[in-house]
Motif scaffolding. Sequence first.
Motif, PDB file in Angstrom:
ATOM      1  N   LEU A   5      12.400 -22.715  78.314  1.00  0.00           N
ATOM      2  CA  LEU A   5      12.770 -21.426  78.429  1.00  0.00           C
ATOM      3  C   LEU A   5      13.149 -20.840  76.904  1.00  0.00           C
ATOM      4  O   LEU A   5      13.909 -21.981  76.222  1.00  0.00           O
ATOM      5  CB  LEU A   5      13.702 -21.045  79.296  1.00  0.00           C
ATOM      6  CG  LEU A   5      13.375 -20.954  80.633  1.00  0.00           C
ATOM      7  CD1 LEU A   5      14.376 -20.505  81.604  1.00  0.00           C
ATOM      8  CD2 LEU A   5      12.141 -20.092  80.845  1.00  0.00           C
ATOM      9  N   THR A   6      12.810 -19.669  76.414  1.00  0.00           N
ATOM     10  CA  THR A   6      13.371 -19.089  75.178  1.00  0.00           C
ATOM     11  C   THR A   6      14.851 -19.041  75.269  1.00  0.00           C
ATOM     12  O   THR A   6      15.229 -18.493  76.441  1.00  0.00           O
ATOM     13  CB  THR A   6      12.481 -18.116  74.661  1.00  0.00           C
ATOM     14  OG1 THR A   6      11.398 -18.383  74.869  1.00  0.00           O
ATOM     15  CG2 THR A   6      13.001 -17.383  73.458  1.00  0.00           C
ATOM     16  N   THR A   7      15.611 -19.450  74.068  1.00  0.00           N
ATOM     17  CA  THR A   7      17.059 -19.173  73.967  1.00  0.00           C
ATOM     18  C   THR A   7      17.229 -18.255  72.979  1.00  0.00           C
ATOM     19  O   THR A   7      16.528 -18.254  71.906  1.00  0.00           O
ATOM     20  CB  THR A   7      17.760 -20.517  73.718  1.00  0.00           C
ATOM     21  OG1 THR A   7      17.694 -21.607  74.540  1.00  0.00           O
ATOM     22  CG2 THR A   7      19.288 -20.107  73.337  1.00  0.00           C
ATOM     23  N   ILE A  21      11.591 -12.240  79.467  1.00  0.00           N
ATOM     24  CA  ILE A  21      11.690 -12.633  81.150  1.00  0.00           C
ATOM     25  C   ILE A  21      10.333 -12.083  81.607  1.00  0.00           C
ATOM     26  O   ILE A  21       9.726 -12.892  82.647  1.00  0.00           O
ATOM     27  CB  ILE A  21      12.739 -11.757  81.500  1.00  0.00           C
ATOM     28  CG1 ILE A  21      14.172 -12.268  81.168  1.00  0.00           C
ATOM     29  CG2 ILE A  21      12.687 -12.045  83.164  1.00  0.00           C
ATOM     30  CD1 ILE A  21      15.242 -11.609  81.469  1.00  0.00           C
ATOM     31  N   PHE A  22       9.851 -11.195  81.061  1.00  0.00           N
ATOM     32  CA  PHE A  22       8.297 -10.553  81.802  1.00  0.00           C
ATOM     33  C   PHE A  22       7.195 -11.656  81.432  1.00  0.00           C
ATOM     34  O   PHE A  22       6.420 -11.757  82.257  1.00  0.00           O
ATOM     35  CB  PHE A  22       7.954  -9.387  81.495  1.00  0.00           C
ATOM     36  CG  PHE A  22       8.573  -8.031  82.144  1.00  0.00           C
ATOM     37  CD1 PHE A  22       8.793  -8.310  83.545  1.00  0.00           C
ATOM     38  CD2 PHE A  22       9.236  -6.926  81.680  1.00  0.00           C
ATOM     39  CE1 PHE A  22       9.355  -7.401  84.558  1.00  0.00           C
ATOM     40  CE2 PHE A  22       9.783  -5.912  82.509  1.00  0.00           C
ATOM     41  CZ  PHE A  22       9.957  -6.290  83.859  1.00  0.00           C
ATOM     42  N   ARG A  23       7.751 -12.230  80.178  1.00  0.00           N
ATOM     43  CA  ARG A  23       6.541 -13.261  79.648  1.00  0.00           C
ATOM     44  C   ARG A  23       6.684 -14.604  80.534  1.00  0.00           C
ATOM     45  O   ARG A  23       5.662 -15.115  80.705  1.00  0.00           O
ATOM     46  CB  ARG A  23       6.633 -13.336  78.162  1.00  0.00           C
ATOM     47  CG  ARG A  23       5.630 -14.215  77.547  1.00  0.00           C
ATOM     48  CD  ARG A  23       6.013 -14.778  76.219  1.00  0.00           C
ATOM     49  NE  ARG A  23       7.108 -15.470  76.103  1.00  0.00           N
ATOM     50  CZ  ARG A  23       7.754 -15.502  74.989  1.00  0.00           C
ATOM     51  NH1 ARG A  23       7.537 -14.865  74.112  1.00  0.00           N
ATOM     52  NH2 ARG A  23       8.792 -16.512  74.956  1.00  0.00           N
ATOM     53  N   GLY A 174       6.415 -19.232  83.662  1.00  0.00           N
ATOM     54  CA  GLY A 174       5.356 -18.424  83.910  1.00  0.00           C
ATOM     55  C   GLY A 174       5.042 -18.273  85.552  1.00  0.00           C
ATOM     56  O   GLY A 174       4.117 -17.509  85.966  1.00  0.00           O
ATOM     57  N   SER A 175       5.862 -19.069  86.424  1.00  0.00           N
ATOM     58  CA  SER A 175       5.480 -19.002  87.585  1.00  0.00           C
ATOM     59  C   SER A 175       5.967 -17.675  88.454  1.00  0.00           C
ATOM     60  O   SER A 175       5.338 -17.583  89.382  1.00  0.00           O
ATOM     61  CB  SER A 175       6.359 -20.085  88.377  1.00  0.00           C
ATOM     62  OG  SER A 175       7.637 -19.873  88.098  1.00  0.00           O
ATOM     63  N   HIS A 176       6.485 -16.934  87.585  1.00  0.00           N
ATOM     64  CA  HIS A 176       6.601 -15.406  88.278  1.00  0.00           C
ATOM     65  C   HIS A 176       5.417 -14.572  88.452  1.00  0.00           C
ATOM     66  O   HIS A 176       5.135 -13.532  89.044  1.00  0.00           O
ATOM     67  CB  HIS A 176       7.380 -14.544  87.536  1.00  0.00           C
ATOM     68  CG  HIS A 176       7.213 -14.417  85.912  1.00  0.00           C
ATOM     69  ND1 HIS A 176       6.975 -15.386  85.205  1.00  0.00           N
ATOM     70  CD2 HIS A 176       6.893 -13.182  85.338  1.00  0.00           C
ATOM     71  CE1 HIS A 176       6.461 -14.937  84.093  1.00  0.00           C
ATOM     72  NE2 HIS A 176       6.635 -13.522  84.187  1.00  0.00           N
ATOM     73  N   LEU A 177       4.425 -14.967  87.525  1.00  0.00           N
ATOM     74  CA  LEU A 177       2.980 -14.566  87.487  1.00  0.00           C
ATOM     75  C   LEU A 177       1.870 -15.018  88.866  1.00  0.00           C
ATOM     76  O   LEU A 177       0.820 -14.434  88.839  1.00  0.00           O
ATOM     77  CB  LEU A 177       2.218 -14.655  86.349  1.00  0.00           C
ATOM     78  CG  LEU A 177       3.139 -13.998  85.004  1.00  0.00           C
ATOM     79  CD1 LEU A 177       2.379 -14.465  83.806  1.00  0.00           C
ATOM     80  CD2 LEU A 177       3.251 -12.540  85.242  1.00  0.00           C
ATOM     81  N   CYS A 200      21.318 -18.539  81.966  1.00  0.00           N
ATOM     82  CA  CYS A 200      20.066 -18.482  82.284  1.00  0.00           C
ATOM     83  C   CYS A 200      19.659 -17.022  83.278  1.00  0.00           C
ATOM     84  O   CYS A 200      20.245 -17.224  84.329  1.00  0.00           O
ATOM     85  CB  CYS A 200      19.455 -19.571  82.813  1.00  0.00           C
ATOM     86  SG  CYS A 200      17.673 -19.623  83.145  1.00  0.00           S
ATOM     87  N   ILE A 201      19.169 -16.273  82.765  1.00  0.00           N
ATOM     88  CA  ILE A 201      18.672 -14.992  83.299  1.00  0.00           C
ATOM     89  C   ILE A 201      17.475 -15.084  83.973  1.00  0.00           C
ATOM     90  O   ILE A 201      16.345 -15.161  82.784  1.00  0.00           O
ATOM     91  CB  ILE A 201      19.067 -13.579  82.642  1.00  0.00           C
ATOM     92  CG1 ILE A 201      20.548 -13.745  81.843  1.00  0.00           C
ATOM     93  CG2 ILE A 201      18.501 -12.619  83.405  1.00  0.00           C
ATOM     94  CD1 ILE A 201      20.707 -12.470  81.422  1.00  0.00           C
ATOM     95  N   PHE A 202      16.936 -15.110  85.228  1.00  0.00           N
ATOM     96  CA  PHE A 202      15.581 -15.244  85.649  1.00  0.00           C
ATOM     97  C   PHE A 202      15.391 -14.138  86.773  1.00  0.00           C
ATOM     98  O   PHE A 202      16.483 -13.562  87.397  1.00  0.00           O
ATOM     99  CB  PHE A 202      15.151 -16.662  86.094  1.00  0.00           C
ATOM    100  CG  PHE A 202      16.180 -17.237  87.258  1.00  0.00           C
ATOM    101  CD1 PHE A 202      15.975 -17.116  88.424  1.00  0.00           C
ATOM    102  CD2 PHE A 202      17.366 -17.716  86.843  1.00  0.00           C
ATOM    103  CE1 PHE A 202      16.485 -17.569  89.452  1.00  0.00           C
ATOM    104  CE2 PHE A 202      18.327 -18.168  87.793  1.00  0.00           C
ATOM    105  CZ  PHE A 202      17.986 -18.159  88.867  1.00  0.00           C
TER     106      PHE A 202
END
Length: 297
Positions: A5-7, A21-23, A174-177, A200-202
């Motif tokens: 994940l990007t920090t 987050i959308f990505r 990417g699993s949110h897609l 970590c915000i998801f």
Amino acid sequence: MSGGLTTLPCTTTIDEAVEVIFRDGGVIIEDLYSKETISGLREDLEPVLQNVRAGDDEVFAGTQTRRAGSLFARSPHMVDVALSPLYLGISRAILQKPIGVYFGEDNTPITPDIQIGMTQAIQIAPGQGAQPIHRDDTVFLWRHPSFGREARVQIMVAVSDFTKENGGTLVIPGSHLWDDNRKPTITEAVSTEMKAGSGCIFIGSTYHGGGNNSSDDLRTGVTMSFDLSTLRQEENQYLSIPLGTVKGFPAELQRLLGWSAGENFMGWIEMEGQMVDPHGLLERDDYPSALGGLPTT
């Protein structure tokens, strides 16, 4: 990148974080909370965790994992967690998506409120295996992508350092897609590695789970969610927090805990024949007798 994940720094903007987050489905914000907040959470919650038994469920809760809820009743530092301008701002930006509805012949946009859905301190002990990968919006039986919006924005606050070895939260970027027919596998997951004070915000559609603790150290985190206020709260905040404690919170937090009725009237209460916002009751010395004629015992 950290653990897949990007920090981003705590100075990042809401828009920058939302874009990531959308990505990717989530983002790590470095040093999101002060040392005072983290040490306060640790001081308040460590005795609580030591006095609850580990999970009975070998599959999901974990027999080497201790969990405690009702966190707003147990630590005043949860106010800092919830009212973080960045976390709260990200949640509002993602969740408060207007929807048009007809009132008679007029199509009116209504923006849903958000609310605190759940809180939990989670401490993973050495020897605990990885948790099954899952989506947290499963509690709402959410469907992807047919519902066309997110139901939840969650945070995992590192109260201790998170590493791959001590059970840092597993996430599948990417699993949110994915749709609901795409099966997740643990081999696709990566560990979130972050220092204490980071978060970590998801989103609720992102597959994740607690990691395997192969170290000699405890891994302690605090998680909470902001959810659409059109949904039932996962953790019953009205029973979890004493009324006197709620009255001492800032008005914004009171509303986020469910003491409000939004544009779509969710959560109203009747007083003298009118549907009113329940937040006003918290400002009255005569609540609950102010409800008028209702039994109070």
